[in-house]
Enzyme design. Structure first.
Site, PDB file in Angstrom:
ATOM      1  N   THR A  54       0.391  -1.014  -0.054  1.00  0.00           N
ATOM      2  CA  THR A  54      -0.168  -0.099  -0.277  1.00  0.00           C
ATOM      3  C   THR A  54       0.862   0.955  -0.270  1.00  0.00           C
ATOM      4  O   THR A  54       1.772   1.179   0.770  1.00  0.00           O
ATOM      5  CB  THR A  54      -0.980   0.035   1.048  1.00  0.00           C
ATOM      6  OG1 THR A  54       0.109   0.135   2.480  1.00  0.00           O
ATOM      7  CG2 THR A  54      -2.095  -0.901   1.707  1.00  0.00           C
ATOM      8  N   GLY A  80      -0.529  -3.049  10.584  1.00  0.00           N
ATOM      9  CA  GLY A  80      -1.556  -3.452  11.855  1.00  0.00           C
ATOM     10  C   GLY A  80      -2.660  -3.972  11.721  1.00  0.00           C
ATOM     11  O   GLY A  80      -3.536  -3.950  10.818  1.00  0.00           O
ATOM     12  N   ASP A  81      -4.170  -3.182  13.115  1.00  0.00           N
ATOM     13  CA  ASP A  81      -4.980  -3.763  12.993  1.00  0.00           C
ATOM     14  C   ASP A  81      -5.785  -2.356  11.960  1.00  0.00           C
ATOM     15  O   ASP A  81      -7.229  -2.758  11.310  1.00  0.00           O
ATOM     16  CB  ASP A  81      -5.426  -3.365  14.285  1.00  0.00           C
ATOM     17  CG  ASP A  81      -5.622  -4.591  14.958  1.00  0.00           C
ATOM     18  OD1 ASP A  81      -5.493  -5.987  15.039  1.00  0.00           O
ATOM     19  OD2 ASP A  81      -4.704  -4.020  16.201  1.00  0.00           O
ATOM     20  N   GLY A  82      -5.357  -1.643  11.402  1.00  0.00           N
ATOM     21  CA  GLY A  82      -6.062   0.013  10.497  1.00  0.00           C
ATOM     22  C   GLY A  82      -6.274  -0.922   9.282  1.00  0.00           C
ATOM     23  O   GLY A  82      -7.271  -0.405   8.663  1.00  0.00           O
ATOM     24  N   GLU A  86      -9.120  -1.860   6.758  1.00  0.00           N
ATOM     25  CA  GLU A  86      -9.736  -1.069   5.601  1.00  0.00           C
ATOM     26  C   GLU A  86     -10.543  -2.184   4.264  1.00  0.00           C
ATOM     27  O   GLU A  86     -10.906  -2.152   3.709  1.00  0.00           O
ATOM     28  CB  GLU A  86      -8.652  -0.716   4.998  1.00  0.00           C
ATOM     29  CG  GLU A  86      -8.692   1.187   5.319  1.00  0.00           C
ATOM     30  CD  GLU A  86      -7.496   1.275   4.415  1.00  0.00           C
ATOM     31  OE1 GLU A  86      -7.177   1.128   2.419  1.00  0.00           O
ATOM     32  OE2 GLU A  86      -6.188   2.198   4.925  1.00  0.00           O
TER      33      GLU A  86
END
Length: 372
Positions: A54, A80-82, A86
């Protein structure tokens, strides 16, 4: 040994994986860790990878929303969790979201939070580990190829947003720590320790109304009517099953337990009498971070939101003690009168003023009424 009633699928061999990797996440080591730790293990397990790096926020969201996913057997998120947030929301925006949500997702810890990876490590019965050891454990789970269902929580906001969340929704102290410590990302998970100390120094109180539908009828209240449209745990991964006729083709699942935000909550809900909070956190997994075992009773698809709230009036010392105990999951044993925990099926939070940060799966949200 899987819990009774869990149904497992198995990835095919050989297996084709799309790896979505954020090279900026955590302390910026995701790509080098992937090449050093993950790639050799996957090669041995006959898992062929396509790596998608990304380059900006929402890049992964757009990729999984628009791409033909049929060429891959699994989507692997190394971040990470972010980034998983998405991916989940990108999949839910597809016209064929019902099919797309059946594609197994895998999380490999490459960020600073890594709460879902820590939770899955815990559900799998492994010892508490962090960093490279946690990454190795999670890669082993991918190599074995077993996959099972996971609950998602549907969140709606007053401004009309609909979000799908796999980890938790927060307001107050924990969300402040999460967002205020972003500037220390290079520290890895130590950023949260530093952020906690800083937020303790300027401890704030937030005013609002919190309501919820208890998971089981509370003592002294009439039992909540059973809603026929409750999500069924043995559906597809992250897939809410609804009775026939509740849903048009490809429309999103109905929020069957909720009334519109402008209306009062149903009479069988509980409204918390206090309206001043230090924090509110609705978590659906066991871990809030690699070193924070917040909801030891949580499981991947228990159909339950584990709601914690802390009433105003707690001392800084008591709050610090709770966070230290949370590293071992023993914070509820302290019987702190300010900390309340209740398993719920739905909740609503109405801030009195739009002060403070709200977060969903660690990502910032505008402060406004929200329900899930």
């Amino acid at each position: 040994c899987p819990p009774p009633g869990d149904s497992y699928g198995v990835l095919p061999r050989p297996c084709r994986a799309l790896v979505l990797l954020n090279p900026q996440s955590g302390s910026g080591r995701a790509l080098s860790d992937f090449e050093a730790v993950v790639q050799p293990m996957l090669a041995e397990a006959e898992i062929a990878t396509t790596i998608f790096i990304t380059e900006r926020p929402h890049h992964a969201h757009e990729k999984v929303r628009d791409e033909d996913l049929s060429q891959w057997d699994t989507l692997v998120i190394m971040s990470g969790d972010g980034l998983l947030f998405e991916v989940v929301n990108g999949l839910m925006e597809r016209p064929d979201w019902k099919e797309a949500m059946k594609k197994p997702l895998c999380i490999l810890p490459g960020g600073s939070g890594n709460a879902l990876a820590a939770s899955i490590n815990y559900y799998a019965g492994h010892d508490h580990v962090a960093k490279k050891k946690l990454l190795t454990n999670c890669t082993f789970i991918l190599c074995k190829g077993l996959h099972t269902q996971m609950d998602l929580v549907s969140l709606s906001t007053a401004s009309g947003k609909r979000l799908f969340s796999f980890l938790g929704f927060g307001w107050g102290f924990i969300s402040d720590v999460d967002i205020d410590s972003e500037k220390y990302r290079w520290l890895g998970s130590a950023r949260f320790t530093l952020g906690t100390l800083q937020c303790l120094a300027k401890l704030r109180v937030y005013q609002g109304r919190l309501s919820y539908l208890p998971a089981s009828p509370e003592q002294g209240s009439s039992p909540a009517p059973r809603d026929p449209a409750v999500p069924v745990p043995n559906g597809q991964p992250g897939h809410v099953l609804l009775p026939a006729g509740k849903e048009a083709p490809s429309s999103l699942p109905a929020d069957s337990l909720l009334v519109p935000l402008g209306q009062p909550v149903p009479a069988h809900w509980t409204v918390v009498p206090e309206e001043e909070f230090v924090l509110v956190y609705a978590i659906y997994q066991s871990h809030l971070g690699t070193n924070l075992l917040m909801a030891p009773a949580a499981r991947l698809h228990d159909g339950c939101i584990h709601l914690f709230y802390m009433k105003a009036g707690i001392s800084r010392l008591a709050l610090l003690k709770l966070f230290l105990a949370m590293s071992r999951g023993t914070h509820l044993d302290l019987n702190c009168p300010h900390l309340c925990y209740v398993p719920v099926r739905a909740f609503r939070l109405e801030p009195r003023v739009s002060a403070g940060i709200m977060t969903v799966d660690g990502e910032a949200l505008a402060c406004e009424p929200v329900q899930g």
